[in-house]
Write a protein that holds these residues in place. Sequence first.
Motif, PDB file in Angstrom:
ATOM      1  N   GLU A  90       1.039  -1.265  -0.032  1.00 19.14           N
ATOM      2  CA  GLU A  90       0.082   0.005   0.056  1.00 19.14           C
ATOM      3  C   GLU A  90       0.909   1.467   0.152  1.00 19.14           C
ATOM      4  OE1 GLU A  90      -3.294   1.903   2.709  1.00 19.14           O
ATOM      5  OE2 GLU A  90      -2.765   0.013   3.265  1.00 19.14           O
ATOM      6  N   GLU A  91       1.870   1.378   0.813  1.00 21.76           N
ATOM      7  CA  GLU A  91       2.786   2.538   0.891  1.00 21.76           C
ATOM      8  C   GLU A  91       3.466   2.647  -0.511  1.00 21.76           C
ATOM      9  OE1 GLU A  91       5.832   3.492   4.336  1.00 21.76           O
ATOM     10  OE2 GLU A  91       6.960   2.230   2.991  1.00 21.76           O
ATOM     11  N   ALA A  92       3.970   1.493  -0.969  1.00 23.46           N
ATOM     12  CA  ALA A  92       4.802   1.680  -2.233  1.00 23.46           C
ATOM     13  C   ALA A  92       3.815   2.021  -3.582  1.00 23.46           C
ATOM     14  CB  ALA A  92       5.091   0.338  -2.585  1.00 23.46           C
ATOM     15  N   ILE A  93       2.513   1.801  -3.329  1.00 25.99           N
ATOM     16  CA  ILE A  93       1.487   2.202  -4.262  1.00 25.99           C
ATOM     17  C   ILE A  93       1.271   3.691  -4.192  1.00 25.99           C
ATOM     18  CG2 ILE A  93      -0.880   1.862  -5.293  1.00 25.99           C
ATOM     19  CD1 ILE A  93      -0.814  -0.985  -4.576  1.00 25.99           C
ATOM     20  N   ASN A  94       1.224   4.063  -3.115  1.00 28.89           N
ATOM     21  CA  ASN A  94       0.693   5.535  -2.878  1.00 28.89           C
ATOM     22  C   ASN A  94       2.277   6.481  -3.091  1.00 28.89           C
ATOM     23  OD1 ASN A  94      -1.852   5.436  -1.934  1.00 28.89           O
ATOM     24  ND2 ASN A  94      -1.180   4.950   0.256  1.00 28.89           N
ATOM     25  N   LYS A  95       3.373   5.922  -2.994  1.00 28.40           N
ATOM     26  CA  LYS A  95       4.489   6.416  -3.334  1.00 28.40           C
ATOM     27  C   LYS A  95       4.927   6.453  -4.626  1.00 28.40           C
ATOM     28  CE  LYS A  95       6.784   6.685   1.435  1.00 28.40           C
ATOM     29  NZ  LYS A  95       7.750   6.370   1.992  1.00 28.40           N
ATOM     30  N   LYS A  96       4.096   5.843  -5.560  1.00 26.51           N
ATOM     31  CA  LYS A  96       4.254   5.440  -7.064  1.00 26.51           C
ATOM     32  C   LYS A  96       5.524   4.706  -7.507  1.00 26.51           C
ATOM     33  CE  LYS A  96       1.364   9.577  -8.201  1.00 26.51           C
ATOM     34  NZ  LYS A  96       0.384   8.776  -8.327  1.00 26.51           N
ATOM     35  N   ALA A  97       5.827   3.931  -6.331  1.00 29.25           N
ATOM     36  CA  ALA A  97       7.082   3.105  -6.576  1.00 29.25           C
ATOM     37  C   ALA A  97       6.801   1.945  -7.450  1.00 29.25           C
ATOM     38  CB  ALA A  97       7.610   2.685  -5.036  1.00 29.25           C
ATOM     39  N   ILE A  98       5.482   1.536  -7.430  1.00 35.07           N
ATOM     40  CA  ILE A  98       5.241   0.022  -8.192  1.00 35.07           C
ATOM     41  C   ILE A  98       4.611   0.623  -9.591  1.00 35.07           C
ATOM     42  CG2 ILE A  98       4.013  -1.843  -8.374  1.00 35.07           C
ATOM     43  CD1 ILE A  98       5.577  -1.595  -5.900  1.00 35.07           C
ATOM     44  N   GLU A 100       3.627  -0.785 -12.482  1.00 37.16           N
ATOM     45  CA  GLU A 100       2.678  -1.377 -13.050  1.00 37.16           C
ATOM     46  C   GLU A 100       1.119  -0.992 -12.232  1.00 37.16           C
ATOM     47  OE1 GLU A 100       6.208  -4.229 -12.655  1.00 37.16           O
ATOM     48  OE2 GLU A 100       5.241  -2.796 -11.548  1.00 37.16           O
ATOM     49  N   LEU A 101       1.340  -0.339 -10.967  1.00 37.04           N
ATOM     50  CA  LEU A 101       0.154  -0.097 -10.599  1.00 37.04           C
ATOM     51  C   LEU A 101      -0.120   1.486 -10.406  1.00 37.04           C
ATOM     52  CD1 LEU A 101       0.313  -3.045  -7.560  1.00 37.04           C
ATOM     53  CD2 LEU A 101      -1.069  -2.816 -10.074  1.00 37.04           C
ATOM     54  N   GLN A 102       0.262   2.308 -11.188  1.00 37.88           N
ATOM     55  CA  GLN A 102       0.098   3.589 -11.172  1.00 37.88           C
ATOM     56  C   GLN A 102      -1.075   3.824 -11.971  1.00 37.88           C
ATOM     57  OE1 GLN A 102       3.466   6.115 -12.200  1.00 37.88           O
ATOM     58  NE2 GLN A 102       4.822   4.721 -11.070  1.00 37.88           N
ATOM     59  N   GLY A 103      -1.690   5.183 -11.701  1.00 37.41           N
ATOM     60  CA  GLY A 103      -2.842   5.696 -12.527  1.00 37.41           C
ATOM     61  C   GLY A 103      -4.280   5.530 -12.148  1.00 37.41           C
ATOM     62  N   TYR A 104      -4.395   5.128 -10.841  1.00 29.57           N
ATOM     63  CA  TYR A 104      -5.575   5.080 -10.099  1.00 29.57           C
ATOM     64  C   TYR A 104      -5.888   5.985  -8.955  1.00 29.57           C
ATOM     65  CZ  TYR A 104      -5.589   0.420 -12.082  1.00 29.57           C
ATOM     66  OH  TYR A 104      -5.564  -0.686 -12.978  1.00 29.57           O
ATOM     67  N   SER A 105      -7.071   6.519  -8.984  1.00 28.16           N
ATOM     68  CA  SER A 105      -7.409   7.741  -7.908  1.00 28.16           C
ATOM     69  C   SER A 105      -7.830   7.065  -6.656  1.00 28.16           C
ATOM     70  CB  SER A 105      -8.588   8.499  -8.730  1.00 28.16           C
ATOM     71  OG  SER A 105      -9.605   7.750  -8.987  1.00 28.16           O
ATOM     72  N   LEU A 124      -8.015  -0.950  -6.298  1.00 28.50           N
ATOM     73  CA  LEU A 124      -7.464   0.164  -6.842  1.00 28.50           C
ATOM     74  C   LEU A 124      -8.753   0.621  -7.870  1.00 28.50           C
ATOM     75  CD1 LEU A 124      -3.896  -0.060  -7.787  1.00 28.50           C
ATOM     76  CD2 LEU A 124      -4.862   0.989  -5.880  1.00 28.50           C
ATOM     77  N   SER A 125      -9.301   1.860  -7.866  1.00 30.79           N
ATOM     78  CA  SER A 125     -10.122   2.295  -8.850  1.00 30.79           C
ATOM     79  C   SER A 125      -9.861   3.620  -9.445  1.00 30.79           C
ATOM     80  CB  SER A 125     -11.764   2.580  -7.946  1.00 30.79           C
ATOM     81  OG  SER A 125     -11.884   1.176  -7.318  1.00 30.79           O
ATOM     82  N   ASP A 126     -10.717   3.884 -10.467  1.00 30.51           N
ATOM     83  CA  ASP A 126     -10.506   4.897 -11.300  1.00 30.51           C
ATOM     84  C   ASP A 126     -11.812   5.030 -12.310  1.00 30.51           C
ATOM     85  OD1 ASP A 126      -8.520   7.549 -11.991  1.00 30.51           O
ATOM     86  OD2 ASP A 126      -9.536   6.565 -13.901  1.00 30.51           O
ATOM     87  N   GLU A 127     -12.305   6.242 -12.692  1.00 32.82           N
ATOM     88  CA  GLU A 127     -13.456   6.368 -13.268  1.00 32.82           C
ATOM     89  C   GLU A 127     -12.992   5.991 -14.954  1.00 32.82           C
ATOM     90  OE1 GLU A 127     -14.834  10.240 -13.300  1.00 32.82           O
ATOM     91  OE2 GLU A 127     -15.622  10.280 -11.179  1.00 32.82           O
ATOM     92  N   ASP A 128     -12.111   5.996 -15.417  1.00 31.48           N
ATOM     93  CA  ASP A 128     -11.621   5.630 -16.684  1.00 31.48           C
ATOM     94  C   ASP A 128     -11.202   4.298 -17.054  1.00 31.48           C
ATOM     95  OD1 ASP A 128     -12.214   8.589 -17.265  1.00 31.48           O
ATOM     96  OD2 ASP A 128     -10.298   9.226 -16.837  1.00 31.48           O
ATOM     97  N   LYS A 129     -10.997   3.411 -16.083  1.00 28.65           N
ATOM     98  CA  LYS A 129     -10.508   2.079 -16.256  1.00 28.65           C
ATOM     99  C   LYS A 129     -11.261   1.152 -15.473  1.00 28.65           C
ATOM    100  CE  LYS A 129      -6.436   3.851 -15.287  1.00 28.65           C
ATOM    101  NZ  LYS A 129      -5.005   3.961 -15.264  1.00 28.65           N
TER     102      LYS A 129
END
Length: 237
Positions: A90-98, A100-105, A124-129
């Motif tokens: 979770e921390e790595a995703i929030n810091k954009k360190a992963i 493959e798992l970027q681009g979610y809001s 992870l969720s986003d309106e566009d994907k």
Amino acid sequence: MKFDQPLQAAKLIKRYKRFLADVELPNGEVKTMHCANTGAMTGCAEPGSTVWYSTSDNPKRKYPNSWELTQTKEGHWICVNTARANRLVEEAINKKAITELQGYSSLRTEVKYGSENSRIDILLSDEDKPSCYIEVKSVTLLEENGQGFFPDAVTTRGQKHLRELIEVAQRGERAVLFYAILHSGIEKVSAAHHIDPDYHQLIKEAEQAGVEIICYKAVLDQNELYLDNCIEFRQTS
């Protein structure tokens, strides 16, 4: 992830009853502490290894100390507290360190899903994907030549999670099995066909269904943990 307080070192005497371990402190005192790991802990709990432990200030805890890391006689560092894996991802995703798992809001944890009444570790969720369902597993079993394996014991729970991820992929959403490598000696990862052949077969079915497998290795010491680099997942026959 930095520890709230500096970890303290002790020598492992034995682990027992799955959730308990006896250690010897530098002053010779023997202390019992909590072990937040239900696995076999093969290679992670050898008597004489150095245990690094945290201390809780919760007065209601019977065992205020928690076994966090093992430092083996070979010099490897291992995070044995499996509860840390989800927080690390979770921390790595929030810091954009992963990558493959970027681009979610939106990021949520422990969300109910699936026909077998599971809870996904991270959603992870986003309106566009399509939404991205992420199941996190910590990998600590090292065998020869830097080869890591998961699981270290038969895991009906892990099999269930794979079936749930297959369903997610089949309905057109994104399904990710994320291996957090929490052993400094592991350089590549495979499903442990020799330990849990059913899990191994389900991994094959999951990949065929479109489930992604992502493996990131942690940097570990007594001060902090963080996911650093992507490593290879090797499917075995």
